[in-house]
Design an enzyme around this catalytic site. Structure first.
Site: not given
Ligand code: FPP
Length: 248
Positions: A22, A24, A39, A69, A71, A73, A133, A186, A192, A205
């Site tokens: 979050d 960007n 982005h 959600e 979409w 934007r 990975l 985050r 959130r 965690e």
């Protein structure tokens, strides 16, 4: 989770790290740039963090790249994010493949443009045997949508009510076969869950930092892993030796 003995690595490396990338937009705004520039800078940073995961021995990395959600934007931003996914596959697939990264997709593919669906499926197919990975790309992903999709599949398969267990539900999610995240990061300071891995996060965690995603570099990532290393995970239980041998 794996224990390390290397002096330069944290004591415990989480097996699975999930990231809400979050900030960007705010990163770009601060520089007087369009949101898409944020982005793009975030995508550059992703490359660094993938490398760091391989170096530190993280087994699974899940990134929240486009939510169900998102979409809502502006068209320009939605199209820009679709283009970024396409570009990442076009330009980075061979290097990711060489690094031993296995790409998986989480979410609804059928709502993306057919050419993009093809590219994603090709990236998944090309890297399916890699094991350094596992990179889960949550794109057109929503936690509630994932659970709804899983229930629909269960009903289609005629699963009986009695056989529904937490383990069975996990098998019907997009993350089937992937261990639950040990650590969720985050960036940008928001507190959130934002519809991300809502089932899988039951005992994860959390690490929240005010740093915007494009600035969340290897040092910051290392700090998050160090903090995780010192967490006491009890999964709702207690460590109480004084009760040993007593039963209720
Ligand atoms: C949240 O920041 C970020 C996103 C919705 C997109 C994240 C996507 C990338 C980093 C691109 C890399 C991904 C791919 C496709 C592999 P925000 O825009 O909500 O930031 P703000 O809250 O500051 O506005």
């Amino acid at each position: 989770m794996s224990k390390t003995s290397h002096p330069n690595l944290p004591k415990q490396i989480p097996q699975h790290v999930a990231i809400i990338m979050d900030g960007n937009g705010r990163w770009a705004l601060k520089r007087g740039l369009p949101r898409l520039a944020g982005h793009k800078a975030g995508t550059e940073n992703l490359r660094r963090i993938i490398k760091a995961c391989v170096e530190f021995g993280v087994g699974y990395l899940t990134i929240y790249a486009f939510s169900t959600e998102n979409w809502g934007r502006p068209h320009e931003e939605v199209n820009g994010l679709m283009r970024i996914l396409e570009d990442v596959i076009d330009k980075e697939l061979s290097e990711l493949n060489e690094q031993g990264v296995q790409i998986r997709h989480l979410g609804r593919l059928d709502q993306l443009a057919p050419a993009l669906q093809e590219k994603v499926m090709d990236a998944v197919h090309t890297t399916q045997h890699n094991s350094k990975l596992v990179l889960n790309v949550a794109f057109n992903y929503g936690g509630r949508d994932e659970i709804v999709h899983g229930i629909q599949q269960m009903l289609k398969d005629g699963v009986s009510p009695e056989s529904v267990t937490p383990e069975l539900v996990s098998k019907y999610l997009y993350t089937a076969g992937v261990p639950d995240p040990d650590l969720i990061i985050r960036t940008s300071g928001e507190l959130r869950i934002s519809n991300f891995l809502i089932w899988q996060a039951a005992y994860s965690e959390w690490y929240v930092t005010p740093t915007y995603w494009p600035d969340f570099n290897k040092e910051e990532f290392r700090k998050a892993l160090d903090e995780f290393s010192n967490r006491d995970r009890r999964y709702g239980k207690v460590d109480a030796p004084e009760y040993e041998g007593t039963h209720v």
